[in-house]
Design an enzyme around this catalytic site. Sequence first.
Site, PDB file in Angstrom:
ATOM      1  N   ASP A 206       0.821  -1.202   0.000  1.00 42.68           N
ATOM      2  CA  ASP A 206       0.000   0.000   0.000  1.00 42.68           C
ATOM      3  C   ASP A 206       0.855   1.250   0.000  1.00 42.68           C
ATOM      4  OD1 ASP A 206      -2.554  -0.755  -0.038  1.00 42.68           O
ATOM      5  OD2 ASP A 206      -2.900  -0.654   2.123  1.00 42.68           O
ATOM      6  N   LYS A 228      -0.239   2.404  -7.304  1.00 40.02           N
ATOM      7  CA  LYS A 228      -0.055   2.834  -8.698  1.00 40.02           C
ATOM      8  C   LYS A 228      -1.059   2.177  -9.634  1.00 40.02           C
ATOM      9  CE  LYS A 228       4.285   4.936  -8.581  1.00 40.02           C
ATOM     10  NZ  LYS A 228       5.426   4.233  -8.005  1.00 40.02           N
ATOM     11  N   MET A 343      -8.959   9.496   8.336  1.00 42.68           N
ATOM     12  CA  MET A 343      -9.356   9.992   7.001  1.00 42.68           C
ATOM     13  C   MET A 343     -10.335  11.155   7.126  1.00 42.68           C
ATOM     14  SD  MET A 343      -9.819   6.357   5.014  1.00 42.68           S
ATOM     15  CE  MET A 343     -10.707   5.514   6.308  1.00 42.68           C
TER      16      MET A 343
HETATM   17  C1  SAM Z   1      -7.252   3.806   4.758  1.00 43.42           C
HETATM   18  S1  SAM Z   1      -6.928   4.215   6.411  1.00 43.42           S
HETATM   19  C2  SAM Z   1      -5.971   2.857   6.902  1.00 43.42           C
HETATM   20  C3  SAM Z   1      -5.779   2.744   8.383  1.00 43.42           C
HETATM   21  C4  SAM Z   1      -4.846   1.622   8.760  1.00 43.42           C
HETATM   22  N1  SAM Z   1      -5.362   0.343   8.357  1.00 43.42           N
HETATM   23  C5  SAM Z   1      -4.525   1.593  10.265  1.00 43.42           C
HETATM   24  O1  SAM Z   1      -4.924   0.644  10.965  1.00 43.42           O
HETATM   25  O2  SAM Z   1      -3.826   2.515  10.718  1.00 43.42           O
HETATM   26  C6  SAM Z   1      -5.773   5.515   6.231  1.00 43.42           C
HETATM   27  C7  SAM Z   1      -5.851   6.531   7.337  1.00 43.42           C
HETATM   28  O3  SAM Z   1      -5.162   6.062   8.481  1.00 43.42           O
HETATM   29  C8  SAM Z   1      -4.606   7.146   9.169  1.00 43.42           C
HETATM   30  N2  SAM Z   1      -3.150   6.948   9.217  1.00 43.42           N
HETATM   31  C9  SAM Z   1      -2.453   5.937   8.720  1.00 43.42           C
HETATM   32  N3  SAM Z   1      -1.139   6.063   9.007  1.00 43.42           N
HETATM   33  C10 SAM Z   1      -1.015   7.202   9.708  1.00 43.42           C
HETATM   34  C11 SAM Z   1       0.069   7.880  10.306  1.00 43.42           C
HETATM   35  N4  SAM Z   1       1.310   7.416  10.254  1.00 43.42           N
HETATM   36  N5  SAM Z   1      -0.175   9.044  10.962  1.00 43.42           N
HETATM   37  C12 SAM Z   1      -1.417   9.518  11.070  1.00 43.42           C
HETATM   38  N6  SAM Z   1      -2.491   8.911  10.510  1.00 43.42           N
HETATM   39  C13 SAM Z   1      -2.300   7.771   9.852  1.00 43.42           C
HETATM   40  C14 SAM Z   1      -4.991   8.389   8.409  1.00 43.42           C
HETATM   41  O4  SAM Z   1      -6.189   8.885   8.965  1.00 43.42           O
HETATM   42  C15 SAM Z   1      -5.197   7.847   7.030  1.00 43.42           C
HETATM   43  O5  SAM Z   1      -6.030   8.693   6.263  1.00 43.42           O
END
Ligand code: SAM
Length: 413
Positions: A206, A228, A343
């Site tokens: 991802d 991509k 998100m």
């Molecule tokens: C599609 S979701 C996936 C979440 C992921 N599966 C998890 O458990 O962290 C993506 C969202 O996770 C959050 N996110 C993921 N990594 C992050 C990080 N390093 N810092 C802050 N927010 C993060 C953000 O809100 C981002 O828009």
Amino acid sequence: MTSNPYPLGLRLHGRRVVVVGGGAVATRRVPALLDAGADVLLVAPELTPALRAQADAGRLHWVPRRFVPEDLDGAWLVQVAVDDSMAAASVSAVAAERRIFCVRADDRTAATAWTPAVTRHGPVTVAVLGGGDPRRAMTVRDAIRDLLAVRLAPDGIAGRPDAATGAAGGRQAGRVALVGAGPGDPELITVKGWRLLTEADVVVADRLVPGLLLDELRPDVELVDASKIPYGPSRAQEEINQILVDRALAGAFVVRLKGGDPYVFGRGGEELLACAAARVPVTVVPGVTSSIAAPAAAGIPVTHRGVAHEFTVVSGHLAPDAPASLVRWDALAGLHGTLVILMGLKNLAAITATLIAHGRSPQTPAAVVQEATTGTQRVLRSTLGEVAADLLAAELRPPAVVVVGDVVDALDG
Ligand SMILES: C[S@@+](CC[C@H](N)C(=O)[O-])C[C@H]1O[C@@H](n2cnc3c(N)ncnc32)[C@H](O)[C@@H]1O
């Protein structure tokens, strides 16, 4: 005269092992015996809480008294884990009389068996004896563990996870592992996730996966960058599912590496169903989710004694009034605990307005954590009433987590 020990792998499943002593040494020794399936008899007047929990759960038999010779009836092995060398000597004398090997925590030279330092790597177990020096054994063991994690998979020692059990001669059946890569810091992947990654033939990664993890893949690994893949989000997901299934059916071990945890807004469930429909075996390795790790990295515990007894993780990718939204923002506004919004940057103004309109105080502390656990992490502290404007002014951008609740200030001195 000392001679070299003769190494053996004891197959203890269902076999009686007597452990004498219920303190710290026994606490460390018993789990590996249980893991080997041994029928553990623990003889000790007192137990540590950890051992007591194993006894209460029925995983071992506990006799709450001192050792008597009859305790060794039917035993294949005895571990003496007491400090008192007189008591230990009397157990090992009974063991010797009955030709039962005896490990002694108090005196290695008096023991008839030694426990090695161990590392396990899938089906492979490495046991190291240090010639009577446990520290030397541990140092060598640690070096081998690192080597196994990084180097040996390419040559097929670990190979595919099921290499030891697959059908003889033929190509191994393929399989998929959905692995949580953690929030950003490459060290926050789990040990199991890392091991499977080193064993993969194909890695489908991802956008939010820590780049450094990919940097360490073997050169022959096929890396598919899922971010991509063209087309819209739903078509792209179908395409990813197809790649997982096709590669696995062709015999590859495919690791689907996903940011955070695969099942927290990660579409891991859809990928699992697609593999199941194609009869491809799937392993799911949970990951450290950003919903908890991002607040933690900013010094915010999602719960705190006397402050918050619940936390709710919610997606803000749809505006509160969007017809497709499944979130009851009005109900969330009535909660006292912590709200973690993933998100949610784009819709934050509408979300905070809705929460306030349904009763959550605009003074409630709020924070935004961007790119948590990475070298570019940024943290903004504000209030529910101001956070949407402050976010724009500070030019924060995704990926970011928004935390709402009194926990935001809980650790502030
Ligand atoms: C599609 S979701 C996936 C979440 C992921 N599966 C998890 O458990 O962290 C993506 C969202 O996770 C959050 N996110 C993921 N990594 C992050 C990080 N390093 N810092 C802050 N927010 C993060 C953000 O809100 C981002 O828009």
